[in-house]
Motif scaffolding. Sequence first.
Motif, mmCIF file in Angstrom:
data_model
loop_
_atom_site.group_PDB
_atom_site.id
_atom_site.type_symbol
_atom_site.label_atom_id
_atom_site.label_comp_id
_atom_site.label_asym_id
_atom_site.label_seq_id
_atom_site.Cartn_x
_atom_site.Cartn_y
_atom_site.Cartn_z
ATOM 1 N N ASN A 188 47.637 34.235 27.516
ATOM 2 C CA ASN A 188 46.205 34.559 27.447
ATOM 3 C C ASN A 188 45.560 34.103 26.132
ATOM 4 O O ASN A 188 44.514 34.616 25.734
ATOM 5 C CB ASN A 188 46.001 36.062 27.638
ATOM 6 C CG ASN A 188 46.541 36.540 28.974
ATOM 7 O OD1 ASN A 188 46.440 35.822 29.964
ATOM 8 N ND2 ASN A 188 47.134 37.727 29.014
ATOM 9 N N LYS A 189 46.210 33.153 25.482
ATOM 10 C CA LYS A 189 45.702 32.630 24.208
ATOM 11 C C LYS A 189 44.463 31.741 24.457
ATOM 12 O O LYS A 189 44.485 30.909 25.357
ATOM 13 C CB LYS A 189 46.819 31.778 23.586
ATOM 14 C CG LYS A 189 46.641 31.486 22.152
ATOM 15 C CD LYS A 189 47.873 30.790 21.614
ATOM 16 C CE LYS A 189 47.455 30.183 20.314
ATOM 17 N NZ LYS A 189 48.254 29.216 19.766
ATOM 18 N N PRO A 190 43.400 31.904 23.664
ATOM 19 C CA PRO A 190 42.196 31.093 23.889
ATOM 20 C C PRO A 190 42.354 29.646 23.413
ATOM 21 O O PRO A 190 43.096 29.395 22.459
ATOM 22 C CB PRO A 190 41.127 31.797 23.041
ATOM 23 C CG PRO A 190 41.819 32.798 22.210
ATOM 24 C CD PRO A 190 43.257 32.872 22.562
ATOM 25 N N ASP A 191 41.637 28.708 24.048
ATOM 26 C CA ASP A 191 41.596 27.338 23.533
ATOM 27 C C ASP A 191 40.378 27.220 22.606
ATOM 28 O O ASP A 191 39.672 28.213 22.374
ATOM 29 C CB ASP A 191 41.587 26.302 24.675
ATOM 30 C CG ASP A 191 40.337 26.365 25.538
ATOM 31 O OD1 ASP A 191 39.306 26.878 25.055
ATOM 32 O OD2 ASP A 191 40.382 25.901 26.691
ATOM 33 N N ASP A 192 40.137 26.013 22.076
ATOM 34 C CA ASP A 192 39.081 25.881 21.065
ATOM 35 C C ASP A 192 37.708 26.299 21.575
ATOM 36 O O ASP A 192 36.951 26.960 20.869
ATOM 37 C CB ASP A 192 39.020 24.435 20.546
ATOM 38 C CG ASP A 192 40.218 24.123 19.669
ATOM 39 O OD1 ASP A 192 40.947 25.083 19.301
ATOM 40 O OD2 ASP A 192 40.452 22.942 19.370
ATOM 41 N N SER A 193 37.377 25.921 22.825
ATOM 42 C CA SER A 193 36.027 26.294 23.280
ATOM 43 C C SER A 193 35.957 27.784 23.597
ATOM 44 O O SER A 193 34.900 28.413 23.383
ATOM 45 C CB SER A 193 35.517 25.413 24.423
ATOM 46 O OG SER A 193 36.407 25.377 25.462
ATOM 47 N N ASP A 194 37.072 28.387 24.057
ATOM 48 C CA ASP A 194 37.077 29.851 24.261
ATOM 49 C C ASP A 194 36.812 30.564 22.931
ATOM 50 O O ASP A 194 36.073 31.546 22.869
ATOM 51 C CB ASP A 194 38.440 30.360 24.769
ATOM 52 C CG ASP A 194 38.898 29.698 26.053
ATOM 53 O OD1 ASP A 194 38.052 29.174 26.785
ATOM 54 O OD2 ASP A 194 40.123 29.706 26.308
ATOM 55 N N LEU A 195 37.433 30.021 21.858
ATOM 56 C CA LEU A 195 37.301 30.670 20.538
ATOM 57 C C LEU A 195 35.849 30.708 20.068
ATOM 58 O O LEU A 195 35.403 31.697 19.484
ATOM 59 C CB LEU A 195 38.151 29.933 19.494
ATOM 60 C CG LEU A 195 39.648 30.233 19.530
ATOM 61 C CD1 LEU A 195 40.394 29.314 18.572
ATOM 62 C CD2 LEU A 195 39.931 31.693 19.183
ATOM 63 N N LEU A 196 35.108 29.625 20.366
ATOM 64 C CA LEU A 196 33.693 29.587 19.971
ATOM 65 C C LEU A 196 32.903 30.659 20.714
ATOM 66 O O LEU A 196 32.054 31.343 20.138
ATOM 67 C CB LEU A 196 33.093 28.207 20.270
ATOM 68 C CG LEU A 196 33.591 27.064 19.403
ATOM 69 C CD1 LEU A 196 32.986 25.744 19.852
ATOM 70 C CD2 LEU A 196 33.230 27.322 17.938
ATOM 71 N N VAL A 197 33.205 30.807 22.011
ATOM 72 C CA VAL A 197 32.494 31.804 22.824
ATOM 73 C C VAL A 197 32.832 33.215 22.319
ATOM 74 O O VAL A 197 31.939 34.056 22.140
ATOM 75 C CB VAL A 197 32.874 31.653 24.326
ATOM 76 C CG1 VAL A 197 32.219 32.736 25.163
ATOM 77 C CG2 VAL A 197 32.481 30.278 24.844
ATOM 78 N N ILE A 198 34.113 33.454 22.026
ATOM 79 C CA ILE A 198 34.533 34.774 21.547
ATOM 80 C C ILE A 198 33.845 35.090 20.213
ATOM 81 O O ILE A 198 33.327 36.190 20.013
ATOM 82 C CB ILE A 198 36.078 34.843 21.405
ATOM 83 C CG1 ILE A 198 36.740 34.747 22.783
ATOM 84 C CG2 ILE A 198 36.515 36.126 20.691
ATOM 85 C CD1 ILE A 198 38.253 34.617 22.765
ATOM 86 N N ALA A 199 33.805 34.092 19.320
ATOM 87 C CA ALA A 199 33.184 34.311 17.999
ATOM 88 C C ALA A 199 31.709 34.650 18.168
ATOM 89 O O ALA A 199 31.180 35.539 17.481
ATOM 90 C CB ALA A 199 33.353 33.075 17.130
ATOM 91 N N SER A 200 31.051 33.980 19.105
ATOM 92 C CA SER A 200 29.625 34.241 19.306
ATOM 93 C C SER A 200 29.410 35.655 19.885
ATOM 94 O O SER A 200 28.504 36.370 19.447
ATOM 95 C CB SER A 200 29.054 33.148 20.208
ATOM 96 O OG SER A 200 27.953 33.594 20.905
#
Length: 205
Positions: free
Chosen positions: A105-117
């Motif tokens: 369930n580790k996020p990829d780079d674009s998931d990380l941007l969404v999570i940070a936002s």
Amino acid sequence: MFKNPARIHPIIILVLMILASCQSFQQKKPLSAEEQLELITIGNKITEESFKALSGELMGALQEGGVQNAIGYCHLQASPIIDSLSAVYGVVISRVSEKNRNPINKPDDSDLLVIASYREQLAEGRELRPHLEKTGTARVYYSPIVIQNPACLLCHGKPGNTMEQENYDFILAKYPDDLATDYQLGDLRGVWKIILNIKTYSGEP
Ligand code: HEC
């Protein structure tokens, strides 16, 4: 005016440049309002039904046999409803989190941007809304998972405090790389991520 062929070249080049920029504009074209509405509606329905199915199974298992009995039920594959939703809509349903228990369930780079936002919006007290990404031909729907039920803390709380140490040890034996603890009510636990198959709705690739 065009007697001198050398003067034509800059014009042709200019036309080609305009055509090329139109094409790249087309590729980066944002989703239309209709497509956005359709995708958000499908994504909302899938995540609501998945959440209902998952928490129903999880709460049932907790009541029946306590935390250690229930640890297999906070898993998407624990519910046949999630399998059938994936098949009916032709989608890939997942949950991702930076502080994951299961490394799949580790996020990829674009998931990380969404999570940070989402994290930023939550800190500012804003209402978190579903989000869409368009990458190539894929359409990805995201929505936030915020811890609202104190029962989540039985397995994602603070070990030795909101989460019993004995249960934490039990979880660690199964998930030695566990990162999914120390959460409190109101924290962002992660996001739903639904990869939508282009054939399941009327959008164009
Ligand atoms: C009985 C223990 C238990 C309870 C209660 C529980 N979880 Fe989990 N949770 C787990 C386990 C175990 C996993 C790893 C599942 C897997 O292998 O994919 C997990 C994984 C997750 C994940 C996927 C990301 C990751 O960490 O791998 C999310 C999101 C999540 N839980 C949210 C919640 C929420 C929200 C609640 C409350 C409604 C909740 N959990 C309640 C045990 C629990």
